[in-house]
Every structure is written in structure tokens, then in C-alpha cells.
Design an enzyme around this catalytic site. Structure first.
Site, PDB file in Angstrom:
ATOM      1  N   GLN A  42       0.846  -1.197   0.000  1.00  0.00           N
ATOM      2  CA  GLN A  42       0.000   0.000   0.000  1.00  0.00           C
ATOM      3  C   GLN A  42       0.877   1.241   0.000  1.00  0.00           C
ATOM      4  O   GLN A  42       1.639   1.470   0.937  1.00  0.00           O
ATOM      5  CB  GLN A  42      -0.915   0.032   1.230  1.00  0.00           C
ATOM      6  CG  GLN A  42      -1.772   1.300   1.257  1.00  0.00           C
ATOM      7  CD  GLN A  42      -2.718   1.367   2.445  1.00  0.00           C
ATOM      8  OE1 GLN A  42      -3.006   0.366   3.073  1.00  0.00           O
ATOM      9  NE2 GLN A  42      -3.199   2.565   2.748  1.00  0.00           N
TER      10      GLN A  42
ATOM     11  N   CYS B  33      -6.579   1.575   2.100  1.00  0.00           N
ATOM     12  CA  CYS B  33      -6.518   0.215   2.663  1.00  0.00           C
ATOM     13  C   CYS B  33      -7.808  -0.566   2.421  1.00  0.00           C
ATOM     14  O   CYS B  33      -7.776  -1.786   2.264  1.00  0.00           O
ATOM     15  CB  CYS B  33      -6.174   0.246   4.145  1.00  0.00           C
ATOM     16  SG  CYS B  33      -7.376   1.138   5.151  1.00  0.00           S
TER      17      CYS B  33
ATOM     18  N   HIS C 173      -7.666   0.871   9.936  1.00  0.00           N
ATOM     19  CA  HIS C 173      -6.987   0.199   8.832  1.00  0.00           C
ATOM     20  C   HIS C 173      -7.712  -1.105   8.498  1.00  0.00           C
ATOM     21  O   HIS C 173      -8.193  -1.801   9.389  1.00  0.00           O
ATOM     22  CB  HIS C 173      -5.545  -0.092   9.264  1.00  0.00           C
ATOM     23  CG  HIS C 173      -4.677  -0.641   8.180  1.00  0.00           C
ATOM     24  ND1 HIS C 173      -4.428   0.031   7.006  1.00  0.00           N
ATOM     25  CD2 HIS C 173      -3.984  -1.809   8.103  1.00  0.00           C
ATOM     26  CE1 HIS C 173      -3.624  -0.707   6.245  1.00  0.00           C
ATOM     27  NE2 HIS C 173      -3.350  -1.828   6.886  1.00  0.00           N
TER      28      HIS C 173
ATOM     29  N   ASP D 237      -1.836  -7.467   4.323  1.00  0.00           N
ATOM     30  CA  ASP D 237      -1.848  -6.081   4.797  1.00  0.00           C
ATOM     31  C   ASP D 237      -0.767  -5.326   4.030  1.00  0.00           C
ATOM     32  O   ASP D 237       0.424  -5.610   4.192  1.00  0.00           O
ATOM     33  CB  ASP D 237      -1.555  -6.069   6.309  1.00  0.00           C
ATOM     34  CG  ASP D 237      -1.479  -4.658   6.886  1.00  0.00           C
ATOM     35  OD1 ASP D 237      -1.481  -3.684   6.110  1.00  0.00           O
ATOM     36  OD2 ASP D 237      -1.414  -4.536   8.124  1.00  0.00           O
TER      37      ASP D 237
END
Length: 226
Positions: free
Chosen positions: A85, A91, A165, A180
Site C-alpha cells: 500500500q 486500505c 486500517h 496487509d
């Protein structure tokens, strides 16, 4: 150079449709972690998105976890689709891309689906290249922004600091992976199966909650068969 920044996104159910995915799968709220509440979630479930607060405790854990895995190593199947990211507030969209990309054979895409094209184009890229490609991929950014404006609450300002997040939990080849884009690699949480995936993913979510017992800002949504 100014980092790319998108509007913060809520879990807007129309987002899948706007990205050109047939409504065979839908995001549904997980109302609680107890067995009777999990039994209300339509099956099968192919991904879980967890929304959680980024706190000092979490950041300490994240650093320790990264160092531990770098020292000990872990098995990650090459078929896991993972991207970094680099866009602030993206996100939610990256969590959704992780959820769909790792279940793409189950999805029915519209012919002109912007997400289908993004996945086909980026399949052979590295996680870093995928992140860069998303920065320039207008169709998904525009869908993200319109979806952020359509969320249940008023869209916050693009410069607002968001400390919540999204991550995705998926089953690839019988292993449960946490994806993630702020982390350097996927996290392998051990074995799972299609039948036990929701319960196994919720066990991972519980660990996030146990690390921050004073926090209440946790929310899980499941990608379920419609």
C-alpha cells in the site's frame, strides 16, 4: 514528492458492483465472534476483511512480528496475490483487491470490469509494482472516491488522518493468510479449510482485539455467497 492520497472508504456494498463483479458474492457484516452470531453469516465465506485501529500497541507488535518472521522464515505459496500500500487511505480498496484477487476463480466478472483488467495486468508484477500500478489506475480510484462519497456517513476530508486500517484474511491452498499492504509480506496463520475458514479467520481477528483490550473500534465483514 507528495504521497498519493484517497478519500477514506467505508464498507460500501455497492463497491463490488461498481468494480464489475456479478452479485454472486456479497459483503455481509459479522455481528459478533460467538458461534451463534457466526452461524448467521451465509456460507461459503471466501474472505474476511477486518477494520481495526492502528495504536501504539499494534505498531509495537507489528515490528516484533516482522523481525520474528524475518529471523525464522515462513511458508508463503507463490500463488498468493499480495500488493503493497503506497496510497494513503486506500486500505479498504486494497483489502478488497486482496480478497477478490485470491478468489478470482470463484468470481464472475462483467466483460468490462475495471478490477478484472487490473488483476490480469498485475498478475505477473511484484507487490511493489502492483502498488505503483494502482497509483496510476484511474478506473479504480474513481470508483473508490464515488463509493467513499456514498458511504453511510459523510465522507471525511481527504487530508483527515485516519487511524483505522483494513486487512484481508483469505484461504489460499489450505492456508490462512493475512494480507496487509503496510506489511512487507503476507502472514501465514496456519492451516484452514473451506468449511472452517470463517471460524479460523475470526480466531485471528480475536487476537487483534486481545492485543488492544481497551479499544472498541473493530469491525469484520465477510465475503459470502449471495
Amino acid at each position: 514528492m507528495e504521497p498519493h492520497r484517497w478519500l477514506p472508504l467505508e464498507a460500501n456494498p455497492d463497491f463490488l458492483k461498481q468494480l464489475g463483479i456479478h452479485p454472486d458474492w456479497q459483503f455481509v457484516d459479522v455481528y459478533g465472534m460467538e458461534p451463534e452470531l457466526l452461524s448467521m453469516v451465509p456460507r461459503p465465506v471466501c474472505a474476511v476483511l477486518l477494520l481495526f485501529p492502528i495504536t501504539e500497541k499494534y505498531e509495537t507488535f507489528r515490528t516484533e512480528e516482522e523481525e520474528r518472521i524475518k529471523a525464522k522464515g515462513q511458508d508463503v505459496k507463490s500463488s498468493v496475490y499480495f500488493m503493497k500500500q503506497t496510497i494513503n487511505n486506500a486500505c479498504g480498496t486494497i483489502g478488497l483487491i486482496h480478497a477478490i484477487a485470491n478468489n478470482r476463480e470463484k468470481m464472475n466478472f462483467e466483460t468490462n470490469s475495471s478490477l478484472k483488467k487490473f488483476l490480469e495486468d498485475s498478475l505477473s508484477m511484484t507487490p511493489e509494482e502492483r502498488a505503483k500500478y494502482l497509483e496510476t489506475y484511474e478506473a479504480i480510484r474513481v470508483t473508490h472516491e464515488s463509493s467513499a462519497h456514498e458511504g453511510q456517513t459523510e465522507a471525511p476530508s481527504i487530508d483527515e488522518k485516519v487511524d483505522l486500517h483494513f486487512i484481508a484474511l483469505v484461504n489460499v491452498g489450505g492456508h490462512l493468510y493475512e494480507l496487509d499492504g503496510r506489511k512487507p509480506f503476507p502472514i501465514n496463520h496456519g492451516e484452514t479449510s473451506d468449511d472452517s475458514f470463517l471460524e479460523d479467520a475470526i480466531e485471528v481477528c480475536k487476537k487483534f482485539m486481545e492485543r488492544d483490550p481497551e479499544e472498541l473500534r473493530f469491525n469484520a465483514i465477510a465475503l459470502s455467497a449471495a
